[in-house]
Design a protein around this motif. Sequence first.
Motif, mmCIF file in Angstrom:
data_model
loop_
_atom_site.group_PDB
_atom_site.id
_atom_site.type_symbol
_atom_site.label_atom_id
_atom_site.label_comp_id
_atom_site.label_asym_id
_atom_site.label_seq_id
_atom_site.Cartn_x
_atom_site.Cartn_y
_atom_site.Cartn_z
ATOM 1 N N THR A 10 0.794 -1.457 0.063
ATOM 2 C CA THR A 10 0.163 0.016 0.021
ATOM 3 C C THR A 10 0.962 1.270 0.098
ATOM 4 O OG1 THR A 10 -0.087 0.082 2.465
ATOM 5 C CG2 THR A 10 -1.904 -0.977 1.078
ATOM 6 N N GLU A 13 -3.555 4.686 -0.083
ATOM 7 C CA GLU A 13 -4.572 3.680 -0.569
ATOM 8 C C GLU A 13 -5.902 3.929 0.210
ATOM 9 O OE1 GLU A 13 -4.981 2.685 -3.157
ATOM 10 O OE2 GLU A 13 -3.122 1.668 -3.847
ATOM 11 N N ARG A 244 -3.794 8.174 -7.707
ATOM 12 C CA ARG A 244 -4.540 7.295 -6.519
ATOM 13 C C ARG A 244 -5.856 7.955 -6.658
ATOM 14 N NH1 ARG A 244 -1.240 4.282 -6.789
ATOM 15 N NH2 ARG A 244 0.317 3.302 -4.876
#
Length: 244
Positions: A10, A13, A244
């Motif tokens: 990650t 996230e 993202r």
Amino acid sequence: MSSLSIIIPTLNEEKCLGLTLWSLNLLKPSPMEIIVVDGGSEDDTINIAENYDITLITSPTKGRAFQMNDGAKLAKGDYLCFVHADTLVPHDLVTIIEKTLHNEDIAGGGFISLMKGSKNTRWGTSLHNYLKTYYAPFLFRPYLFFFKGLRLLFGDQVIFCRRSDFWQCGGFDANLPIMEDADLCLRLVAYGRICLLNRVVESSDRRVAKLGSLKANIIYLWIGILWGLGVSADYLKKFYAEIR
């Protein structure tokens, strides 16, 4: 008891991780463990992970390959499964993987990735990603494709393999900022076939949504061609910005 360790790298996230961990906690049977390896998130990723029954570690070095290797070092299961934070898997994931790797001729595998968003299913991009699993090794590694059973898998296809084979082939190349998954397949095929299972996982379409379908698919194709021709991953990374 399951022998599967699920590893999730990650980095910032918070938008996806909660749903992914919630779905993984519903798997029947359950995996032996779920390991989240964070690369230094500056959003709410860590707090979200701490709300679930998982093992959370922070990697000293940011980078998906490095983080996944750190998770694999900690893993106790005989089988490893690498899941991206924006990917949802079948409810019977554990059974599928253990049944597949029970065949000693198979070294690893992955799933058909269906790219979806809140409003769209990216059918064209999903089809291209499916075909790429076959045409990329056919074009660039034909001997391995025809005689060794090579298929080139990518991270959103949820790659899995035996822990012993993973370390025998060296794990992910931590020096690669991109294409570390395809590179792993090239080395893992020395231990058996790489298979694409006829089951679907769902991945976020955030990159396509940000770039647009045409631009995103041109970038995917361009990166694949250059990688197949031996262009360095450091150069290829220039075309693949973090989204993202």
